[in-house]
Design an enzyme around this catalytic site. Structure first.
Site, PDB file in Angstrom:
ATOM      1  N   CYS A 170       0.853  -1.294  -0.128  1.00 30.47           N
ATOM      2  CA  CYS A 170      -0.108  -0.119   0.003  1.00 30.47           C
ATOM      3  C   CYS A 170       0.979   1.267  -0.017  1.00 30.47           C
ATOM      4  O   CYS A 170       0.334   2.116  -0.493  1.00 30.47           O
ATOM      5  CB  CYS A 170      -0.955   0.112   1.159  1.00 30.47           C
ATOM      6  N   ASP A 219      -2.214  -2.653   8.344  1.00 27.74           N
ATOM      7  CA  ASP A 219      -3.204  -3.353   9.025  1.00 27.74           C
ATOM      8  C   ASP A 219      -3.207  -4.853   8.463  1.00 27.74           C
ATOM      9  O   ASP A 219      -3.281  -6.004   9.294  1.00 27.74           O
ATOM     10  CB  ASP A 219      -4.766  -3.225   8.635  1.00 27.74           C
ATOM     11  N   CYS A 260      -2.250   3.091   3.131  1.00 28.76           N
ATOM     12  CA  CYS A 260      -2.908   2.232   4.154  1.00 28.76           C
ATOM     13  C   CYS A 260      -4.111   2.814   4.967  1.00 28.76           C
ATOM     14  O   CYS A 260      -3.825   3.829   5.272  1.00 28.76           O
ATOM     15  CB  CYS A 260      -1.929   1.240   4.723  1.00 28.76           C
ATOM     16  N   ASP A 261      -4.888   1.912   5.582  1.00 31.56           N
ATOM     17  CA  ASP A 261      -6.148   2.444   6.395  1.00 31.56           C
ATOM     18  C   ASP A 261      -5.914   3.574   7.105  1.00 31.56           C
ATOM     19  O   ASP A 261      -6.653   4.763   7.114  1.00 31.56           O
ATOM     20  CB  ASP A 261      -6.569   1.187   7.264  1.00 31.56           C
ATOM     21  N   LYS A 262      -5.106   3.603   8.362  1.00 33.64           N
ATOM     22  CA  LYS A 262      -4.975   4.741   9.096  1.00 33.64           C
ATOM     23  C   LYS A 262      -4.341   5.837   8.769  1.00 33.64           C
ATOM     24  O   LYS A 262      -4.445   6.992   9.160  1.00 33.64           O
ATOM     25  CB  LYS A 262      -4.728   4.311  10.660  1.00 33.64           C
ATOM     26  N   CYS A 308      -5.392  -2.537  -0.661  1.00 40.35           N
ATOM     27  CA  CYS A 308      -6.409  -3.699  -0.701  1.00 40.35           C
ATOM     28  C   CYS A 308      -7.419  -3.244  -1.724  1.00 40.35           C
ATOM     29  O   CYS A 308      -8.055  -2.000  -1.379  1.00 40.35           O
ATOM     30  CB  CYS A 308      -6.879  -3.920   0.886  1.00 40.35           C
ATOM     31  N   GLU A 367      -8.541  -4.731  15.078  1.00 48.74           N
ATOM     32  CA  GLU A 367      -9.463  -5.477  14.141  1.00 48.74           C
ATOM     33  C   GLU A 367      -9.653  -7.022  14.285  1.00 48.74           C
ATOM     34  O   GLU A 367      -8.561  -7.549  14.734  1.00 48.74           O
ATOM     35  CB  GLU A 367      -9.096  -5.055  12.871  1.00 48.74           C
ATOM     36  N   SER A 401     -12.142  -5.040  10.412  1.00 51.39           N
ATOM     37  CA  SER A 401     -11.412  -4.779   9.083  1.00 51.39           C
ATOM     38  C   SER A 401     -12.601  -4.476   8.113  1.00 51.39           C
ATOM     39  O   SER A 401     -13.654  -4.778   8.174  1.00 51.39           O
ATOM     40  CB  SER A 401     -10.755  -5.738   8.641  1.00 51.39           C
TER      41      SER A 401
END
Length: 577
Positions: free
Chosen positions: A56, A88, A129-131, A201, A453, A479
């Site tokens: 990512c 993650d 990435c996510d955060k 993702c 998660e 998630s």
């Protein structure tokens, strides 16, 4: 390009570039090959979350170079810096996941400190990435600088047996493997082909959800989140973002001119209609908090409830981010929402134009496969729903995208676990019964610490074919790739003495996503008696370091699990010092 468009006397960088007293500072700049002309231009921080931890983030360094070229074309002096990311997918299913949500605050804090320390005038932030996406946007709003966000782009889908596959399929294959329905050889093949490129993702998990948010909230250029990470066209968006931030400096359009109550509502709409990640219910209040806007989990869920779900993306649907991009991306989705009168069109965007003006430029229509017409949605309400009741007085959240109405109501006896590891071991050994509500507590922001998660556990349930035969509630998180009836963010969390701390095996729990209920069949008197007998929060092994500090500071999930007083208590604005 000349400097006449910019009044340096009103920009923070004057503190390090102007006047005789700053000769020592300028000597450092000359040491790096910066010219005299460049020293006296506006300075733009180009922040990336580049690292070698995961696909990512791996392309962000390349993309930053395109942003810097755009800043230079616009008459600015770009300075690249990096901050951390915890990915993650790598942190999932073990102690490392405790670092994930805390990394959001660390990203916002480190970007803030870098910007303040070097007196940069504006910020272009790249995240993968996510955060890292909400963390970067939080820093923009906290500093209230002219700001443009750009997503690093999604991963390309893998292909196996003629089907697209994503990392979600690998997590679920682990569950099939544990159940004896997937061989070692099959797993070895799948893990080698599921993730074929750089990028985050590919389903509508947290990274792509927050990428869509960045456009809907107005901090990112229209359609900039869509192109997959390997596409060279991402560099064009990078360059355009660098030029755009120079325009924002010139017009003195700052992050809080863009991020308002109305634009947060637009952002919540995009999460709902795309069946996005429940984590948006945490990140939108956290972004709002930076601006001093009161916009909590219940506000987010009110919008989710009256927004149709019409974008057919994994995990609830069939397609991935690349498919959404090819169908016209976020602008087409926003235009479908606009047809229903669900978009605030007067919100400012990073282009310097309003959201309505931007949507006037959208010519493409819904394709009917990836993006359904909003007049004929997949379901009439959003893909994510808020819950409340005597188990969750401060709310909870569940993703229902892809579930039938019958599947959105569940009543069963509790099977209580004190942490995720205990639950995962029980799932692995089939130490649970069909019809039960699995309760995982002590996993909240403070109690975990870190609000982990639960993808390993939920994916194992799905892999065993039990995703629809049990339900799961937790004060932790899920998630964006989680499927099944899984309720997260139960608040107050167990560590703060919430009712989830008081549940026992066999208590009958009802989850009703149609009416928004999460309750246990216990009287107020019984809950009060159990509270009186409660021995207090479970001790953790984190008694020092960053996670200890996070646990001391972090607030509840309802308001975004934030760690400082926010915009309400602000006594100065960075840009005006």
């Amino acid at each position: 390009m000349t400097n006449q468009r910019f009044d340096k006397s009103k920009l923070p960088s004057r503190h390090v570039t102007e006047g005789p007293a700053r000769a020592p500072h300028r000597s450092y700049f000359y040491a790096m090959g910066i010219s005299e002309a460049e020293i006296h231009q506006p300075w733009v921080g180009v922040a990336t979350c580049w690292n070698e931890a995961a696909p990512c983030n791996i392309a962000l360094s390349r993309q930053a170079q395109a942003v810097k070229a755009g800043v230079k074309m616009g008459g600015g002096t770009p300075r690249e810096f990096t901050t951390i990311t915890v990915t993650d997918g790598i942190a999932m299913g073990h102690e490392g996941m405790r670092s994930s949500l805390a990394s959001r605050e660390a990203i916002a804090d480190t970007v803030e400190l870098t910007m303040r320390g070097h007196c940069y005038d504006a910020l272009v932030g790249l995240a993968g990435c996510d955060k890292s996406l909400p963390g970067m946007m939080m820093a923009m709003v906290r500093l209230n600088t002219p700001s443009v966000f750009i997503y690093g782009g999604s991963i390309l889908p893998g292909r196996l047996n003629g089907q697209d596959v994503t990392v979600q399929d690998v997590f679920e294959a682990v569950g099939k493997h544990q159940a004896g329905n997937y061989s070692d050889a099959e797993l070895a093949i799948l893990e080698r082909v599921a993730c074929p490129s750089a990028g985050a993702c590919g389903g509508q998990f947290t990274a792509n959800t927050m990428a869509c948010v960045s456009e809907a909230i107005g901090l990112a250029l229209p359609n900039s989140s869509g192109a997959p990470a390997p596409y060279e066209s991402r560099d064009e968006y990078g360059q355009a973002s660098g030029q755009a931030v120079m325009h924002l400096i010139e017009k003195n359009i700052r992050a809080r001119d863009i991020v308002t109550r109305k634009s947060l509502e637009n952002a919540a709409r995009i999460v709902a209609c795309t069946g996005g990640s429940t984590n948006a219910g945490l990140h939108l209040p956290a972004i709002a908090h930076e601006a001093g806007i009161d916009f909590d989990l219940f506000d987010v869920c009110d919008i989710f409830r009256d927004t149709p779900y019409f974008v057919n993306l994994k995990p609830g649907g069939a397609y991935v981010a690349k498919d959404l991009y090819e169908a016209g991306g976020v602008p087409v989705v926003m235009n479908e929402l606009r047809k229903l009168g669900l978009i605030h069109e007067d919100c400012m965007t990073a282009t310097g134009r309003s959201m309505g003006e931007e949507l006037d430029l959208v010519k493409r229509e819904a394709d009917g496969k990836v993006i359904y017409p909003s007049s004929a949605p997949i379901t009439k309400t959003g893909g994510v729903v808020g819950l409340k009741g005597n188990v969750a007085p401060e709310g909870a959240i569940v993703k229902v995208a892809g579930m039938s109405e019958a599947e959105q109501v569940f009543t069963g006896p509790a099977r209580v676990f004190e942490c995720e590891e205990d639950a995962f071991e029980a799932v692995k050994s089939r130490g649970y019964e069909e019809g039960e509500v699995i309760v995982i507590r002590n996993e909240g922001p403070a109690g975990g610490p870190g609000m982990r998660e639960m993808l390993a556990t939920t994916a194992a349930l799905s892999g065993q074919g039990m995703g629809k035969k049990v339900a799961l509630i937790t004060d932790g998180r899920f998630s964006g790739a989680t499927r099944g009836f899984c309720v997260g963010h139960v608040g107050p969390e167990a560590a703060h003495g919430g009712p989830i701390a008081l549940l026992k095996n066999g208590d009958v729990i009802t989850i009703n996503a149609l009416t928004g209920e999460l309750s246990v069949a216990l009287s107020d008197d019984e809950l009060a008696a159990r509270k009186a007998d409660w021995k207090g929060p479970r001790k953790t092994i984190y008694s020092n370091g960053a996670l200890w500090k996070y646990a001391q500071l972090v607030g509840g999930a309802r308001k975004g699990a934030v760690t400082h007083p926010g915009g309400d208590d602000e006594a100065h604005v960075y840009m005006d010092l």
